[in-house]
Design an enzyme around this catalytic site. Structure first.
Site, PDB file in Angstrom:
ATOM      1  CB  THR A  16      -4.132   8.921   3.332  1.00 30.67           C
ATOM      2  OG1 THR A  16      -3.268   7.923   3.710  1.00 30.67           O
ATOM      3  CG2 THR A  16      -5.561   8.669   3.734  1.00 30.67           C
ATOM      4  CB  CYS A  17      -3.401   4.930  -0.057  1.00 32.31           C
ATOM      5  SG  CYS A  17      -2.378   4.041   1.376  1.00 32.31           S
ATOM      6  CG  ASP A  18      -8.478   2.840  -1.036  1.00 31.89           C
ATOM      7  OD1 ASP A  18      -7.397   2.562  -1.293  1.00 31.89           O
ATOM      8  OD2 ASP A  18      -9.412   2.340  -1.858  1.00 31.89           O
TER       9      ASP A  18
ATOM     10  NE  ARG B  73      -3.088  -0.070   2.660  1.00 31.06           N
ATOM     11  CZ  ARG B  73      -3.667  -0.212   3.976  1.00 31.06           C
ATOM     12  NH1 ARG B  73      -3.498   0.430   4.966  1.00 31.06           N
ATOM     13  NH2 ARG B  73      -4.397  -1.592   4.383  1.00 31.06           N
TER      14      ARG B  73
ATOM     15  CG  ASN C  31      -4.680   3.797   5.259  1.00 28.27           C
ATOM     16  OD1 ASN C  31      -4.808   3.613   6.507  1.00 28.27           O
ATOM     17  ND2 ASN C  31      -5.886   3.339   4.469  1.00 28.27           N
TER      18      ASN C  31
END
Length: 319
Positions: free
Chosen positions: A296-298, A81, A203
């Site tokens: 931010t990323c999920d 991620r 994240n």
């Protein structure tokens, strides 16, 4: 100091070495345990008179095995991620730099150059943060702010480098770290508030850094009105920002624009990001508003969680 920093590094290194050893050994004893349960001759051979001991061994082995698999899987997913977010942000930064070669800031959009004007236009009814920036600047001279997001675990000093790459893999103390740190876009100016102040963070599965921003997508978070504020403090001023949009989007540079050709262009930008929101905050926006953007990323690492908030109140002379 170097020896002190080596201690946690060695702990992590030997922890994963231990996991590998466990994952190698446990299957062998799982087989022995099941054989003892199902085969009387095997129990006699192992000097087990009943099935309680081998059953216990097999059960504990399975539990330990599953825990190890979970930890390794979580570590792998988290690193993948982070890797995707880092690659995406680097690509977006390159595109942004090319686009901004053709963008000139219209002075008419900078409606509040003086922080005193902000104070006259926004009234505070929430408590500001009280941060000792001298302490944090001594730890890291690139500290520019402190951010706190209500209803989440976000409560960190914000740093800013000369690019959007360094703090993707360095912590607050400038040590190499895959968790990175909370950092501001290198294009933003914290002495004179930008139209769109952008702050990034990874994240993380343990909900540190920007990991807890996933909570803002939930209805329960939205129903608590006091959650809808972001507090930002700098060495020069304290401020509170009111959230007006939260959404999940594909990796894009659309929401990362900091310069605008005209007031009309900026107003169109504000209307667009407001209409993307998952929740209806029912807040009006004009080109006179300054905003802050959190990115931010999920949980999949393939999309982005984005939060926008407008300046709600400001204290330009810190007490």
């Amino acid at each position: 100091m170097k020896k002190i920093f080596k201690i946690p590094i060695n702990i992590i290194k030997y922890f994963f070495k231990g996991l590998i050893i466990i994952l190698t050994i446990i299957p062998k004893y799982l087989i022995i345990g099941f054989q003892c349960i199902t085969n009387k001759e095997k129990r006699k051979e192992m000097n087990f008179d009943n099935s309680i001991i081998p059953t216990t061994i097999a059960t504990l082995s399975i539990i330990t095995y599953l825990i190890c698999i979970f930890l390794l899987t979580r570590w792998y997913v988290q690193n993948e991620r982070i890797k995707k977010f880092s690659e995406s942000l680097n690509e977006q930064t390159t595109i942004i730099e090319k686009q901004e070669e053709n963008i000139t800031t219209n002075n008419n959009t900078e409606n509040y150059q003086d922080l005193e004007e902000y104070t006259n236009n926004y009234q505070s009814d929430l408590t500001y943060l009280n941060i000792n920036f001298d302490y944090y600047l001594n730890k890291n001279s690139e500290t520019v702010a402190w951010i706190q997001v209500n209803g989440t675990k976000v409560n960190y000093p914000v740093v800013k480098h000369s690019d959007n790459d360094y703090y993707l893999n360095h912590d607050f103390y400038n040590n190499s770290s895959s968790t990175g740190w909370i950092f501001a876009d290198y294009r933003n100016d914290f002495n004179d508030i930008s139209n769109n102040t952008i702050i990034y963070g990874h994240n993380l599965i343990n909900k540190t850094m920007f990991g807890s921003l996933t909570w803002t997508l939930k209805e329960n978070w939205f129903k608590t009105e006091t959650n809808r504020y972001i507090k930002l403090s700098t060495p020069n001023y304290n401020s509170i920002w009111q959230i007006f949009s939260i959404y999940v989007t594909d990796p894009t540079i659309d929401y990362l624009q900091t310069k605008f050709n005209s007031t009309e262009n900026y107003q169109e930008f504000l209307d667009t990001i407001k209409n993307k929101s998952t929740h209806n905050f029912n807040i009006d926006l004009t080109f006179e508003d300054k905003i802050i953007t959190l990115s931010t990323c999920d949980d999949t690492g393939t999309k982005r969680i984005v939060i926008h908030a407008k300046l709600y109140s400001l204290e330009s002379e810190k007490k």
